[in-house]
Design an enzyme around this catalytic site. Structure first.
Site, PDB file in Angstrom:
ATOM      1  N   CYS A   1      18.738  -1.468  -8.250  1.00 22.79           N
ATOM      2  CA  CYS A   1      17.789  -0.480  -8.777  1.00 22.79           C
ATOM      3  C   CYS A   1      17.656  -0.593 -10.295  1.00 22.79           C
ATOM      4  CB  CYS A   1      18.233   0.924  -8.383  1.00 22.79           C
ATOM      5  SG  CYS A   1      17.288   2.206  -9.212  1.00 22.79           S
TER       6      CYS A   1
ATOM      7  N   CYS B   1      13.984  -1.066  -9.060  1.00 27.14           N
ATOM      8  CA  CYS B   1      13.121   0.086  -9.377  1.00 27.14           C
ATOM      9  C   CYS B   1      12.824   0.259 -10.865  1.00 27.14           C
ATOM     10  CB  CYS B   1      13.781   1.375  -8.896  1.00 27.14           C
ATOM     11  SG  CYS B   1      14.691   1.228  -7.372  1.00 27.14           S
TER      12      CYS B   1
ATOM     13  N   LYS C   1      11.066  -2.721 -12.668  1.00 29.34           N
ATOM     14  CA  LYS C   1       9.749  -2.813 -12.011  1.00 29.34           C
ATOM     15  C   LYS C   1       8.791  -1.771 -12.573  1.00 29.34           C
ATOM     16  CE  LYS C   1       8.819  -0.162  -9.069  1.00 29.34           C
ATOM     17  NZ  LYS C   1       9.295  -0.156  -7.703  1.00 29.34           N
TER      18      LYS C   1
ATOM     19  N   TYR D   1       6.537  -3.098   0.087  1.00 29.54           N
ATOM     20  CA  TYR D   1       6.621  -2.483  -1.242  1.00 29.54           C
ATOM     21  C   TYR D   1       6.603  -3.543  -2.359  1.00 29.54           C
ATOM     22  CZ  TYR D   1       8.603   2.035   0.492  1.00 29.54           C
ATOM     23  OH  TYR D   1       8.838   3.244   1.084  1.00 29.54           O
ATOM     24  N   ILE D   2       7.516  -4.501  -2.253  1.00 31.07           N
ATOM     25  CA  ILE D   2       7.716  -5.421  -3.380  1.00 31.07           C
ATOM     26  C   ILE D   2       6.498  -6.313  -3.575  1.00 31.07           C
ATOM     27  CG2 ILE D   2       9.149  -7.326  -4.246  1.00 31.07           C
ATOM     28  CD1 ILE D   2      11.560  -5.983  -2.936  1.00 31.07           C
TER      29      ILE D   2
ATOM     30  N   GLU E   1       3.579  -4.158  -4.998  1.00 30.01           N
ATOM     31  CA  GLU E   1       3.810  -3.721  -6.385  1.00 30.01           C
ATOM     32  C   GLU E   1       3.689  -4.892  -7.352  1.00 30.01           C
ATOM     33  OE1 GLU E   1       6.622   0.195  -5.649  1.00 30.01           O
ATOM     34  OE2 GLU E   1       7.595  -1.679  -6.177  1.00 30.01           O
TER      35      GLU E   1
ATOM     36  N   GLY F   1      11.181  -8.898   2.697  1.00 29.08           N
ATOM     37  CA  GLY F   1      12.285  -8.043   3.110  1.00 29.08           C
ATOM     38  C   GLY F   1      13.582  -8.461   2.432  1.00 29.08           C
TER      39      GLY F   1
ATOM     40  N   HIS G   1      -6.323  24.299 -12.035  1.00 25.96           N
ATOM     41  CA  HIS G   1      -7.551  23.604 -12.373  1.00 25.96           C
ATOM     42  C   HIS G   1      -7.591  23.225 -13.847  1.00 25.96           C
ATOM     43  CE1 HIS G   1     -11.724  22.553 -11.802  1.00 25.96           C
ATOM     44  NE2 HIS G   1     -12.056  23.259 -12.870  1.00 25.96           N
TER      45      HIS G   1
ATOM     46  N   GLU H   1      -4.971  19.900  -7.215  1.00 20.73           N
ATOM     47  CA  GLU H   1      -5.534  21.149  -6.690  1.00 20.73           C
ATOM     48  C   GLU H   1      -6.241  20.918  -5.358  1.00 20.73           C
ATOM     49  OE1 GLU H   1      -8.992  22.920  -8.811  1.00 20.73           O
ATOM     50  OE2 GLU H   1      -8.986  21.097 -10.005  1.00 20.73           O
TER      51      GLU H   1
HETATM   52  P1  NDP Z   1       9.438  -4.451   3.140  1.00 22.06           P
HETATM   53  O1  NDP Z   1      10.262  -4.252   4.348  1.00 22.06           O
HETATM   54  O2  NDP Z   1       8.782  -3.312   2.492  1.00 22.06           O
HETATM   55  O3  NDP Z   1       8.326  -5.535   3.429  1.00 22.06           O
HETATM   56  C1  NDP Z   1       8.632  -6.802   3.938  1.00 22.06           C
HETATM   57  C2  NDP Z   1       7.309  -7.492   4.181  1.00 22.06           C
HETATM   58  O4  NDP Z   1       7.559  -8.835   4.580  1.00 22.06           O
HETATM   59  C3  NDP Z   1       6.513  -6.828   5.287  1.00 22.06           C
HETATM   60  O5  NDP Z   1       5.163  -6.870   4.932  1.00 22.06           O
HETATM   61  C4  NDP Z   1       6.796  -7.717   6.487  1.00 22.06           C
HETATM   62  O6  NDP Z   1       5.749  -7.742   7.402  1.00 22.06           O
HETATM   63  C5  NDP Z   1       6.896  -9.073   5.814  1.00 22.06           C
HETATM   64  N1  NDP Z   1       7.707 -10.027   6.554  1.00 22.06           N
HETATM   65  C6  NDP Z   1       8.986  -9.867   6.975  1.00 22.06           C
HETATM   66  N2  NDP Z   1       9.419 -10.988   7.593  1.00 22.06           N
HETATM   67  C7  NDP Z   1       8.396 -11.866   7.561  1.00 22.06           C
HETATM   68  C8  NDP Z   1       8.224 -13.183   8.042  1.00 22.06           C
HETATM   69  N3  NDP Z   1       9.203 -13.810   8.689  1.00 22.06           N
HETATM   70  N4  NDP Z   1       7.037 -13.783   7.849  1.00 22.06           N
HETATM   71  C9  NDP Z   1       6.026 -13.145   7.201  1.00 22.06           C
HETATM   72  N5  NDP Z   1       6.134 -11.891   6.723  1.00 22.06           N
HETATM   73  C10 NDP Z   1       7.312 -11.258   6.905  1.00 22.06           C
HETATM   74  O7  NDP Z   1      10.420  -5.247   2.145  1.00 22.06           O
HETATM   75  P2  NDP Z   1      10.326  -5.570   0.619  1.00 22.06           P
HETATM   76  O8  NDP Z   1      10.996  -6.891   0.480  1.00 22.06           O
HETATM   77  O9  NDP Z   1       8.951  -5.400   0.089  1.00 22.06           O
HETATM   78  O10 NDP Z   1      11.231  -4.435   0.003  1.00 22.06           O
HETATM   79  C11 NDP Z   1      12.573  -4.237   0.478  1.00 22.06           C
HETATM   80  C12 NDP Z   1      12.929  -2.784   0.487  1.00 22.06           C
HETATM   81  O11 NDP Z   1      13.126  -2.348  -0.840  1.00 22.06           O
HETATM   82  C13 NDP Z   1      11.836  -1.880   1.047  1.00 22.06           C
HETATM   83  O12 NDP Z   1      11.992  -1.687   2.418  1.00 22.06           O
HETATM   84  C14 NDP Z   1      11.995  -0.605   0.282  1.00 22.06           C
HETATM   85  O13 NDP Z   1      12.766   0.267   1.040  1.00 22.06           O
HETATM   86  C15 NDP Z   1      12.697  -1.019  -0.986  1.00 22.06           C
HETATM   87  N6  NDP Z   1      11.752  -0.908  -2.115  1.00 22.06           N
HETATM   88  C16 NDP Z   1      11.268   0.316  -2.454  1.00 22.06           C
HETATM   89  C17 NDP Z   1      10.394   0.454  -3.488  1.00 22.06           C
HETATM   90  C18 NDP Z   1       9.876   1.807  -3.833  1.00 22.06           C
HETATM   91  O14 NDP Z   1      10.475   2.784  -3.435  1.00 22.06           O
HETATM   92  N7  NDP Z   1       8.779   1.919  -4.551  1.00 22.06           N
HETATM   93  C19 NDP Z   1       9.941  -0.680  -4.268  1.00 22.06           C
HETATM   94  C20 NDP Z   1      10.475  -1.928  -3.810  1.00 22.06           C
HETATM   95  C21 NDP Z   1      11.348  -2.014  -2.772  1.00 22.06           C
HETATM   96  P3  NDP Z   1       5.576  -6.602   8.542  1.00 22.06           P
HETATM   97  O15 NDP Z   1       5.148  -5.373   7.826  1.00 22.06           O
HETATM   98  O16 NDP Z   1       4.524  -7.182   9.412  1.00 22.06           O
HETATM   99  O17 NDP Z   1       6.895  -6.481   9.211  1.00 22.06           O
END
Ligand code: NDP
Length: 461
Positions: free
Chosen positions: A43, A48, A51, A180-181, A184, A264, A438, A443
């Site tokens: 983080c 976080c 970022k 998310y990542i 963002e 992920g 307002h 609102e």
């Molecule tokens: P996420 O789980 O959010 O997203 C992973 C993405 O990768 C999804 O779109 C998923 O697709 C895709 N994916 C997974 N495996 C494959 C594959 N084999 N081939 C192609 N696409 C794939 O993970 P992130 O890495 O973005 O972030 C990790 C975690 O960190 C998040 O779950 C979140 O909890 C945390 N985070 C929070 C933030 C915030 O609070 N603002 C900011 C950044 C991270 P599909 O959706 O189809 O499964």
């Protein structure tokens, strides 16, 4: 007298580990915490916090453009990536210092070393080889980006870890993922002037969010100039003159200076000695815990991303506080995962709490959906074509608001406050009796008097 060296040994100095160690130490327990990289964890060091600083940096070019509508003439502007990275690093170093200060102030012993389990009560400090014992052990080693090793050329790609320290701002970037990542960073790099493409395997980005917001954000990103390729995946990445060549499943060949994988995150459990200590993991390598964050080994707990429950900083901290109640205050407490507010720091931002329309449709017989889409006041003079979306999902039977979703400026800030109202079980009538403030965008949340539509048995009527 305890026969152990410590009452508590924490492995991992991220959000969950530091909180657990600091609070236990402040209760008078003899605590040591070990971190192999930098205190603050994902983080603070490479997640976080940096970022969000990058998000701010990436918004300025729009601020400069918007200024003209308000009578300002902004002179020539330029952006210095190295200056941003250095400023961010200085702030991160300051925060890391505060984390350590908090631990030291509570009398926790801070160890700058990797630590591995030898057995259920023994930990080896890898820097010196020394072993120490503890009555209770907490595993809080977090996670790391999934390297996507099956992708030919994955070693040529970066993850979010490296994105924070690129030598140069790339000319172009392809980001794989739709979570998310990926979302963002696509907005960050685009905002900093990088030609940006997002490639995602599914039908629409951000699969776990409300469909309205997903669609709305997708359209807004495309309107800004971000290319989004859905229903597509990377097949191969190879080196080419001046950059990388990417083969995709459906979009042919792409070129980019940098490819970032955001597919992920995996739990950090490799080589941690879990087997030696008898700690069970699941098929993804995540430590298996019960409702109280206790592993199958009585005196070993695990907190945060290493358990692959909900990968969010405040959740890891909450799990640490529950661990303290359970272990040291004779008050067994389960972490509460209901109604976690969350934001995607995209541009526009997403802020959400509770159920999406789709999820609520599966859980409740009849729903009222209140939806507003409007141009925020600032956009009238700036001339920016952005639209905000606000949506409340209401269970018709109980009148409870079960989901609140916002797309637009400060959506995250609003979601935090909406989190309180949903947690308190507020009904739509409570929203209706609340005076509007307002002129604000928020609102709108208390002035949507008639449902936009209803959902019955999962179907829109
Ligand atoms: P996420 O789980 O959010 O997203 C992973 C993405 O990768 C999804 O779109 C998923 O697709 C895709 N994916 C997974 N495996 C494959 C594959 N084999 N081939 C192609 N696409 C794939 O993970 P992130 O890495 O973005 O972030 C990790 C975690 O960190 C998040 O779950 C979140 O909890 C945390 N985070 C929070 C933030 C915030 O609070 N603002 C900011 C950044 C991270 P599909 O959706 O189809 O499964």
């Amino acid at each position: 007298m305890s026969s152990y060296d410590y009452d508590l040994f924490v492995i991992g100095g991220g959000s969950g580990g530091v909180r657990g160690a600091r609070v236990a130490a402040s209760l008078g327990k003899k605590v040591a915490i070990a971190e192999e990289y930098r205190y603050g964890g994902t983080c603070v060091i490479r997640g976080c916090v940096p970022k969000k600083l990058f998000v701010y940096a990436s918004q300025f070019h729009e601020h400069f453009e918007d200024a003209a509508g308000f009578g300002w003439t902004v002179g020539e502007s330029s952006f210095d990536w190295k200056k941003l990275v250095a400023a961010k690093d200085a702030e991160i170093a300051r925060l890391e210092g505060l984390y350590k200060k908090g631990l030291a102030g509570a009398n926790a012993e801070i160890l700058e070393t990797r630590a591995e389990l030898v057995d259920a009560h023994t930990v080896r400090l890898m820097k010196t080889g020394q072993t120490v014992t503890a009555k209770t052990i907490v595993i809080a080693t977090g996670g790391r980006p999934n390297p996507h090793a099956a992708l030919p050329g994955h070693e040529l790609c970066i993850s979010s870890n490296e994105a924070f320290h690129l030598e140069e701002l790339p000319k172009s970037i392809v980001i794989a993922g739709g979570g998310y990542i990926a979302v963002e960073f696509a907005n960050i790099f685009h905002g900093l002037g990088v030609e940006t493409t997002l490639i995602y395997r599914g039908a629409e980005i951000l699969s776990r969010f409300d469909a309205d917001l997903r669609r709305g954000l997708h359209e807004a990103m495309v309107a800004k100039g971000i290319r989004i390729l859905c229903h597509d995946t990377l097949q191969k990445v190879s080196k080419a003159e001046g950059g990388l060549i990417l083969e995709t499943l459906n979009s042919g060949t792409l070129q980019a200076s940098v490819v970032m994988l955001a597919l992920g995150r995996d739990p950090n459990t490799e080589g941690l000695g879990l087997e030696a200590a008898g700690v069970a993991v699941d098929e993804r390598g995540a430590v298996i815990v019960d409702d109280y964050s206790r592993t199958n080994v009585e005196n070993i707990y695990a907190l945060g991303d290493v358990t692959d429950r909900v990968q969010l900083t405040p959740v890891a901290i909450h799990e640490a506080m529950c661990f303290i109640e359970t272990e040291y205050k004779n008050n067994p407490t389960r972490p509460d995962y209901e109604l976690i507010p969350t934001a995607v720091f995209s541009q526009p931002e997403i802020g959400t709490v509770g159920l999406s329309e789709e999820e609520a449709g599966k859980r409740y017989g009849e729903l009222e959906v209140y939806r507003a889409q409007f141009r925020p006041l600032k956009a009238t003079l700036s001339g920016r074509g952005e639209r905000m979306i606000m949506k409340l999902i209401v269970d018709a039977a109980s009148r409870k608001v079960v989901g609140a979703h916002i797309l637009g400026h400060d959506a995250g800030e609003m979601a935090q406050l909406l989190g309180i109202t949903l947690k308190a079980g507020c009904t739509k009538d409570d929203f209706d009796r609340t005076m509007a403030l307002h002129p604000t965008a928020a609102e709108e949340l208390v002035t949507m008097y008639a449902p936009s539509y209803r959902i019955q048995d999962g179907k829109r009527i």
